[in-house]
Write an enzyme that holds these catalytic residues in place. Sequence first.
Site, PDB file in Angstrom:
ATOM      1  N   CYS A  21       0.888  -1.138   0.000  1.00 55.28           N
ATOM      2  CA  CYS A  21       0.000   0.000   0.000  1.00 55.28           C
ATOM      3  C   CYS A  21       0.934   1.196   0.000  1.00 55.28           C
ATOM      4  O   CYS A  21       2.142   1.023   0.013  1.00 55.28           O
ATOM      5  CB  CYS A  21      -0.825   0.003   1.278  1.00 55.28           C
ATOM      6  SG  CYS A  21      -1.693  -1.551   1.536  1.00 55.28           S
TER       7      CYS A  21
ATOM      8  N   GLU B  25      -2.989  -7.428 -18.812  1.00 59.73           N
ATOM      9  CA  GLU B  25      -2.968  -6.506 -17.671  1.00 59.73           C
ATOM     10  C   GLU B  25      -3.916  -5.332 -17.850  1.00 59.73           C
ATOM     11  O   GLU B  25      -4.622  -4.968 -16.918  1.00 59.73           O
ATOM     12  CB  GLU B  25      -1.560  -5.887 -17.521  1.00 59.73           C
ATOM     13  CG  GLU B  25      -0.564  -6.679 -16.736  1.00 59.73           C
ATOM     14  CD  GLU B  25       0.778  -5.962 -16.648  1.00 59.73           C
ATOM     15  OE1 GLU B  25       1.306  -5.871 -15.552  1.00 59.73           O
ATOM     16  OE2 GLU B  25       1.309  -5.500 -17.692  1.00 59.73           O
TER      17      GLU B  25
ATOM     18  N   HIS C 156       1.845 -28.667 -30.736  1.00 59.00           N
ATOM     19  CA  HIS C 156       1.673 -29.561 -29.586  1.00 59.00           C
ATOM     20  C   HIS C 156       0.479 -29.190 -28.719  1.00 59.00           C
ATOM     21  O   HIS C 156       0.424 -29.581 -27.561  1.00 59.00           O
ATOM     22  CB  HIS C 156       2.962 -29.582 -28.753  1.00 59.00           C
ATOM     23  CG  HIS C 156       4.141 -30.066 -29.531  1.00 59.00           C
ATOM     24  ND1 HIS C 156       4.215 -31.342 -30.049  1.00 59.00           N
ATOM     25  CD2 HIS C 156       5.270 -29.433 -29.929  1.00 59.00           C
ATOM     26  CE1 HIS C 156       5.346 -31.488 -30.702  1.00 59.00           C
ATOM     27  NE2 HIS C 156       6.006 -30.338 -30.652  1.00 59.00           N
TER      28      HIS C 156
HETATM   29  C1  G6P Z   1       4.025  -5.999 -10.437  1.00 56.55           C
HETATM   30  C2  G6P Z   1       3.863  -4.989 -11.554  1.00 56.55           C
HETATM   31  C3  G6P Z   1       4.597  -5.474 -12.790  1.00 56.55           C
HETATM   32  C4  G6P Z   1       6.056  -5.749 -12.470  1.00 56.55           C
HETATM   33  C5  G6P Z   1       6.190  -6.735 -11.312  1.00 56.55           C
HETATM   34  C6  G6P Z   1       7.626  -6.837 -10.833  1.00 56.55           C
HETATM   35  O1  G6P Z   1       3.341  -7.148 -10.740  1.00 56.55           O
HETATM   36  O2  G6P Z   1       2.490  -4.780 -11.829  1.00 56.55           O
HETATM   37  O3  G6P Z   1       4.529  -4.483 -13.800  1.00 56.55           O
HETATM   38  O4  G6P Z   1       6.699  -6.257 -13.592  1.00 56.55           O
HETATM   39  O5  G6P Z   1       5.412  -6.284 -10.203  1.00 56.55           O
HETATM   40  O6  G6P Z   1       7.995  -5.595 -10.291  1.00 56.55           O
HETATM   41  P1  G6P Z   1       9.484  -5.088 -10.157  1.00 56.55           P
HETATM   42  O7  G6P Z   1       9.344  -3.732  -9.502  1.00 56.55           O
HETATM   43  O8  G6P Z   1      10.192  -6.061  -9.270  1.00 56.55           O
HETATM   44  O9  G6P Z   1      10.062  -5.008 -11.502  1.00 56.55           O
END
Ligand code: G6P
Length: 609
Positions: A2, A489, A505
């Site tokens: 949050c 997304e 496959h």
């Molecule tokens: C969340 C976001 C993604 C992101 C992932 C990893 O799921 O919505 O867009 O790729 O976290 O986040 P990071 O900050 O570790 O790249």
Amino acid sequence: MCGIVGGIAQRNVVPILIEGLKRLEYRGYDSAGLAVIADNKIHRQREIGKVKSLENLLAADPFAGNIGIAHTRWATHGKPSTQNAHPHICNNKVAIVHNGIIENHQALRNTQKAQGYKFTSETDTEVIAHQIYHELESTNSLLQAVKNTIQHLEGAYALGVLSKDDENTLITCRKGSPLVIGVGIGEYFIASDVAALLPVTQRFIFLEEGDIAELKTHSLIIYDKDDQIVQRPIKESSLKADAVDKSGYRHYMLKEIYEQPNAIAETLEGRFIDNKLQDVAFGHNAAEVFDSIKSIQILACGTSYHSGLVAKYWLEELGHVPCNIDVASEYRYREPVLADGTLVVTISQSGETADTLAALLEAKRRGALYSLAICNVPESSLVRESDLVLMTRAGPEIGVASTKAFTTQLVALMLLVMAVGKRFALSKEKEAEITAELFQLPRHIEDVLQIDDEIKILSEQFAEKNHALFLGRGTHYPIAMEGALKLKEISYIHAEAYPAGELKHGPLALIDAEMPVVTVAPNNHLLEKLKSNIQEVSARGGQLIVFLDESIVSEPDENVQIVRIPKVNNLIAPIVYVIPLQLLAYHVAVLKGTDVDQPRNLAKSVTVE
Ligand code: G6P
């Protein structure tokens, strides 16, 4: 996961907290709340939905105060509801906001219920408010009460704490969740991220793991995890408040797609002398580390995992460097075998993804000697936990769907391929070729952005569809995965990616005119094979959209629409071919009227498991 923000000042903090929350919405946006202390009373307002709804409510029924805390939520324990929204209050005396997860909340809840505390929410957070209240029965000091409370907490937390009996004290602490203190003149602020506070200060203190701080208008005292008073340096942020504005674009995501040429140029800057990549770009002892490693283990989540997949192809193909890659949430709980001399590479935009951090710690526990973080946030937990660091310099990424972070990660990973690869099988000639190509990238991306209008028209074909398939081969299989992830997304269309050779496959059974098949087809050694895969789909009535190198001659086929992509060297093609897929997902989402920057159920930075 949050966002929290708070402040103590000699002015009304409510507008500052609301602006801060808006800047933290990327961390979660299912409900928001704010509390201040004024006239020896806690004034609180909470609302389901975005910060805007809370702001409207406060406009209709305003209150003001010089000390306050606020929160934007992404539900973990308890559904999104007003009751579950923060701040949580105990007996009209203590108010708190929390980012993280309290793992032993059930045991604390049982004890507190037996002590007579009434629960008004389903959250794991409410136990913290009750515990602080409980501790205040035996001390007058809010600081001491919070110090006692955190002894009882297991899990992760960043907290902002107020007591109605102490209008000049804001307590904050962090363990496992990020927190910064913004330093003003006669005022202090707290937030999950610097971006929240840029309108009021550019001076920040980054709390260390286990720190607890007492903020008053004219004093700040920080205690470390051993309860010793410590001085933490004040760092000047180079970010400007408008770095997180939309600059005239309709959405952050579109702005960030268009920022990619610049972000890539920034990521490359200063890493080379006389066209030679400098090991020191990764850290002062990088040369020594790279000399001793025998293989690489990559760990990441989401989009960052996809960039790691491309890097695995590159490391093996260009440098003959042995490389494993894992989704961080899997790695941390399986029994991986870590070979001697493995460099653990984590990739993360935020540097705060709980699974990636935990996977790194797990690798260290298993004896990994060296770690490298490829990250976009300099003061993040991942950066602080890693021996070597290569920063992507994408600037703040606000859209939940990652775009410029991905392409800058690919650039950073290519630098890693060069630095490590030359110690394995990468020739000087190849290294020089890659260097030259990397510096051409911003221009190539500018070129490919020119086809935006064409993609916008194409996106109309997706608006009524429920499913889509993305195909690629080699380094472009992860690019197809990233294209599918972007589409699902933000447009909520079910999309899957397959390595094109795997179609026969299983997925071929799905092919009909209702499921568009998006194919990424650069001019590489796999093109002829890919053409056969395209034929397999077309022959079964499938509708293909093929992003094809402009230099390739293609036979007309009524089932195949070709989108011409400017010719680029194969070495950098994945970084170019992902751009049209980002644009496609963006335009489909706009047509479908979804919340592009803040898609439902997601958050940008996932600081919980
Ligand atoms: C969340 C976001 C993604 C992101 C992932 C990893 O799921 O919505 O867009 O790729 O976290 O986040 P990071 O900050 O570790 O790249």
